[in-house]
Write an enzyme that holds these catalytic residues in place. Sequence first.
Site, mmCIF file in Angstrom:
data_model
loop_
_atom_site.group_PDB
_atom_site.id
_atom_site.type_symbol
_atom_site.label_atom_id
_atom_site.label_comp_id
_atom_site.label_asym_id
_atom_site.label_seq_id
_atom_site.Cartn_x
_atom_site.Cartn_y
_atom_site.Cartn_z
ATOM 1 N N TYR A 12 4.779 6.698 11.230
ATOM 2 C CA TYR A 12 3.532 7.044 10.551
ATOM 3 C C TYR A 12 2.381 7.066 11.539
ATOM 4 C CZ TYR A 12 6.062 4.666 6.681
ATOM 5 O OH TYR A 12 6.985 4.219 5.773
ATOM 6 N N PHE A 13 1.462 7.983 11.321
ATOM 7 C CA PHE A 13 0.206 7.941 12.059
ATOM 8 C C PHE A 13 -0.756 7.058 11.242
ATOM 9 C CE2 PHE A 13 0.816 10.154 16.033
ATOM 10 C CZ PHE A 13 2.175 10.386 15.898
ATOM 11 N N ASN A 67 -9.298 -4.842 9.091
ATOM 12 C CA ASN A 67 -9.201 -4.536 10.530
ATOM 13 C C ASN A 67 -9.233 -3.036 10.751
ATOM 14 O OD1 ASN A 67 -8.750 -7.221 11.521
ATOM 15 N ND2 ASN A 67 -6.747 -7.122 10.523
ATOM 16 N N TYR A 108 3.515 -6.878 17.026
ATOM 17 C CA TYR A 108 3.784 -5.990 15.883
ATOM 18 C C TYR A 108 4.492 -4.722 16.361
ATOM 19 C CZ TYR A 108 3.023 -2.336 12.439
ATOM 20 O OH TYR A 108 3.215 -1.279 11.585
ATOM 21 N N LYS A 137 8.487 -3.033 15.766
ATOM 22 C CA LYS A 137 8.837 -1.661 15.355
ATOM 23 C C LYS A 137 9.793 -1.032 16.376
ATOM 24 C CE LYS A 137 6.518 -1.555 11.583
ATOM 25 N NZ LYS A 137 7.255 -1.618 10.330
ATOM 26 N N PRO A 142 -10.307 -4.500 22.398
ATOM 27 C CA PRO A 142 -9.231 -4.583 23.386
ATOM 28 C C PRO A 142 -7.926 -4.002 22.840
ATOM 29 C CG PRO A 142 -10.360 -6.697 23.179
ATOM 30 C CD PRO A 142 -10.903 -5.814 22.094
ATOM 31 N N SER A 158 6.097 3.411 13.331
ATOM 32 C CA SER A 158 4.663 3.644 13.496
ATOM 33 C C SER A 158 4.410 4.389 14.793
ATOM 34 C CB SER A 158 3.973 2.280 13.547
ATOM 35 O OG SER A 158 2.675 2.406 14.065
ATOM 36 N N ALA A 159 3.308 5.121 14.822
ATOM 37 C CA ALA A 159 2.895 5.793 16.060
ATOM 38 C C ALA A 159 2.573 4.783 17.147
ATOM 39 C CB ALA A 159 1.677 6.669 15.781
ATOM 40 N N LYS A 212 2.189 -6.426 9.129
ATOM 41 C CA LYS A 212 1.693 -5.223 9.816
ATOM 42 C C LYS A 212 0.380 -5.375 10.583
ATOM 43 C CE LYS A 212 -0.987 -3.496 5.924
ATOM 44 N NZ LYS A 212 -1.471 -2.367 5.185
ATOM 45 N N TYR A 214 0.829 -1.227 0.000
ATOM 46 C CA TYR A 214 0.000 0.000 0.000
ATOM 47 C C TYR A 214 0.860 1.274 0.000
ATOM 48 C CZ TYR A 214 -3.279 3.431 2.042
ATOM 49 O OH TYR A 214 -4.034 4.548 2.314
ATOM 50 N N LEU A 222 5.678 -10.469 -2.410
ATOM 51 C CA LEU A 222 4.245 -10.509 -2.739
ATOM 52 C C LEU A 222 3.442 -11.312 -1.711
ATOM 53 C CD1 LEU A 222 4.457 -10.876 -6.666
ATOM 54 C CD2 LEU A 222 4.372 -8.777 -5.305
HETATM 55 P P1 NAD Z 1 1.672 -3.716 3.011
HETATM 56 O O1 NAD Z 1 1.475 -5.056 3.636
HETATM 57 O O2 NAD Z 1 0.679 -3.244 2.025
HETATM 58 O O3 NAD Z 1 3.134 -3.656 2.339
HETATM 59 C C1 NAD Z 1 4.212 -4.397 2.838
HETATM 60 C C2 NAD Z 1 4.818 -5.122 1.640
HETATM 61 O O4 NAD Z 1 5.944 -5.871 2.085
HETATM 62 C C3 NAD Z 1 3.861 -6.113 0.978
HETATM 63 O O5 NAD Z 1 3.856 -5.867 -0.412
HETATM 64 C C4 NAD Z 1 4.455 -7.483 1.294
HETATM 65 O O6 NAD Z 1 4.239 -8.408 0.246
HETATM 66 C C5 NAD Z 1 5.920 -7.143 1.462
HETATM 67 N N1 NAD Z 1 6.690 -8.032 2.351
HETATM 68 C C6 NAD Z 1 6.370 -8.462 3.591
HETATM 69 N N2 NAD Z 1 7.364 -9.230 4.079
HETATM 70 C C7 NAD Z 1 8.341 -9.256 3.129
HETATM 71 C C8 NAD Z 1 9.612 -9.852 3.048
HETATM 72 N N3 NAD Z 1 10.113 -10.584 4.042
HETATM 73 N N4 NAD Z 1 10.340 -9.676 1.930
HETATM 74 C C9 NAD Z 1 9.868 -8.935 0.906
HETATM 75 N N5 NAD Z 1 8.667 -8.347 0.925
HETATM 76 C C10 NAD Z 1 7.915 -8.493 2.036
HETATM 77 O O7 NAD Z 1 1.837 -2.676 4.198
HETATM 78 P P2 NAD Z 1 1.844 -1.079 4.159
HETATM 79 O O8 NAD Z 1 0.580 -0.593 4.776
HETATM 80 O O9 NAD Z 1 2.241 -0.588 2.838
HETATM 81 O O10 NAD Z 1 2.991 -0.817 5.227
HETATM 82 C C11 NAD Z 1 4.344 -0.660 4.846
HETATM 83 C C12 NAD Z 1 5.194 -0.551 6.083
HETATM 84 O O11 NAD Z 1 4.735 0.540 6.869
HETATM 85 C C13 NAD Z 1 5.140 -1.782 6.986
HETATM 86 O O12 NAD Z 1 6.414 -1.993 7.527
HETATM 87 C C14 NAD Z 1 4.177 -1.368 8.078
HETATM 88 O O13 NAD Z 1 4.424 -2.031 9.285
HETATM 89 C C15 NAD Z 1 4.465 0.118 8.195
HETATM 90 N N6 NAD Z 1 3.329 0.893 8.722
HETATM 91 C C16 NAD Z 1 2.109 0.792 8.121
HETATM 92 C C17 NAD Z 1 1.031 1.483 8.649
HETATM 93 C C18 NAD Z 1 -0.335 1.383 8.032
HETATM 94 O O14 NAD Z 1 -1.310 1.756 8.684
HETATM 95 N N7 NAD Z 1 -0.483 0.919 6.794
HETATM 96 C C19 NAD Z 1 1.205 2.307 9.784
HETATM 97 C C20 NAD Z 1 2.470 2.385 10.363
HETATM 98 C C21 NAD Z 1 3.546 1.669 9.820
HETATM 99 N N1 UDP Z 2 -12.364 1.366 14.631
HETATM 100 C C1 UDP Z 2 -13.728 1.149 14.688
HETATM 101 N N2 UDP Z 2 -14.245 0.179 13.896
HETATM 102 C C2 UDP Z 2 -13.499 -0.583 13.050
HETATM 103 C C3 UDP Z 2 -12.106 -0.344 13.006
HETATM 104 C C4 UDP Z 2 -11.578 0.632 13.818
HETATM 105 O O1 UDP Z 2 -14.441 1.822 15.447
HETATM 106 O O2 UDP Z 2 -14.039 -1.466 12.367
HETATM 107 C C5 UDP Z 2 -11.783 2.466 15.445
HETATM 108 C C6 UDP Z 2 -10.685 2.041 16.402
HETATM 109 O O3 UDP Z 2 -11.234 1.695 17.654
HETATM 110 C C7 UDP Z 2 -9.819 3.309 16.455
HETATM 111 C C8 UDP Z 2 -9.974 3.922 15.059
HETATM 112 O O4 UDP Z 2 -11.165 3.354 14.519
HETATM 113 O O5 UDP Z 2 -10.367 4.229 17.388
HETATM 114 C C9 UDP Z 2 -8.814 3.605 14.117
HETATM 115 O O6 UDP Z 2 -8.605 2.198 14.104
HETATM 116 P P1 UDP Z 2 -7.568 1.521 13.089
HETATM 117 O O7 UDP Z 2 -7.590 0.045 13.373
HETATM 118 O O8 UDP Z 2 -7.869 1.972 11.704
HETATM 119 O O9 UDP Z 2 -6.174 2.173 13.499
HETATM 120 P P2 UDP Z 2 -5.356 2.112 14.885
HETATM 121 O O10 UDP Z 2 -6.258 1.649 15.976
HETATM 122 O O11 UDP Z 2 -4.259 1.155 14.604
HETATM 123 O O12 UDP Z 2 -4.878 3.500 15.104
#
Ligand code: NAD
Ligand code: UDP
Length: 337
Positions: free
Chosen positions: A176-177, A197, A148, A152, A292, A124-125, A84, A11, A33
């Site tokens: 990231y937030f 989720n 998880y 981080k 929870p 991540s935050a 993640k 993503y 992938l």
């Molecule tokens: P995502 O799952 O869409 O992207 C992660 C990619 O890494 C996927 O394409 C997956 O196939 C690949 N991957 C996983 N393990 C691998 C490995 N061992 N070798 C090669 N490729 C691998 O996730 P995203 O939302 O794009 O997140 C990217 C990063 O940012 C992650 O590290 C995640 O923990 C972090 N992050 C995401 C969020 C969020 O809300 N999306 C928030 C904070 C931090």
């Molecule tokens: N949340 C919700 N319903 C859902 C998913 C999330 O009410 O189906 C709420 C969750 O309790 C939080 C906010 O939405 O207050 C963001 O949740 P998310 O899982 O997207 O991110 P994170 O909790 O990791 O910040």
Amino acid sequence: MKILVTGGAGYIGSHTMIKLLENGYEVVCVDDLSNSKMIAVKKVEEISGKKVDFYKADIRDREALRKVFTEHKIDSVINFAGYKAVGESCAKPIEYYDNNIYGILVLIEVMREFGVKNLVFSSSATVYGNPHKVPITEDFPLSTSNPYGSTKLFIEYILKDLYKSDNEFNISILRYFNPIGAHPSGKIGEDPNGIPNNLCPYITKVCVGKLPFVNIFGDDYPTPDGTGVRDYIHVEDLAEGHVLAVKKLEEKPGLFIVNLGTGVGYSVLEMVNAFSKALGKEVPYKIGPRRPGDIPMCYADPSFAEEFIGFKAKRTLDDMCRDALNWQLNNPDGYVE
Ligand code: NAD
Ligand code: UDP
């Protein structure tokens, strides 16, 4: 300048690859992938009109990484590769520690072998745990409550120790937030497996009729309307933050940590209402029990990001909802290969 993007088919990685290509960088992508599809990389090429050198490989595969570093002179690495999902990490902690921590260790070892010392890491935050107040600055105490988050936090410690041992490294830890939204073309976006989720992909599935209503996890939090408050940031803004971080690494700044957020918190109810506005009709919801482990309120103080790397989120909540919805409407089943 050539950037290796691990996890680039995912993503945030796919949106970041577009911004890198638009800024004149060459991009090499390594992704196994495991949580993405090859079509996302093809869409990146289609949108940018530029080529991505793609390797289907696991970053824990040292030989595969050596091949990539042998075939390309890499200037900087952005590591998105990792698992993640918080809930899944509680059920499969060993897999999470192995993939996230062992993965970056192998990556760093191979970088060192090839003399590549610029690294951007996706933190991540979540490392702030339940913050004692908001907005959150980078010097807040750190804690985690699930595997998880622990991956981080441990990786942050590893990177700090690495830098202490070898200050030729330049390391950007980006916290990231809550990234949401999609590329405005509607061609790439978030494509979670199964029932989402996270709140926003869940809401967009309700918007297109794939799910009946949004479950709001609790309305008795100490927040203005009782529902949880988060700092939602457009994935396009987040992607631009990575380009700024890479540019900063080119100035050899050492190790730095920045929040990538907007500085504004929105409640779950405000999010449902914003999506209702984007959709043009009410998004149905029901109030349920708290989930929870959820915290009441979390939003960034983004001022250091602005001061240090010149990052300021530009896109509004309306932009985020419009683009997320556009992606979901164009791709009701996500990426289809
Ligand atoms: P995502 O799952 O869409 O992207 C992660 C990619 O890494 C996927 O394409 C997956 O196939 C690949 N991957 C996983 N393990 C691998 C490995 N061992 N070798 C090669 N490729 C691998 O996730 P995203 O939302 O794009 O997140 C990217 C990063 O940012 C992650 O590290 C995640 O923990 C972090 N992050 C995401 C969020 C969020 O809300 N999306 C928030 C904070 C931090
Ligand atoms: N949340 C919700 N319903 C859902 C998913 C999330 O009410 O189906 C709420 C969750 O309790 C939080 C906010 O939405 O207050 C963001 O949740 P998310 O899982 O997207 O991110 P994170 O909790 O990791 O910040």
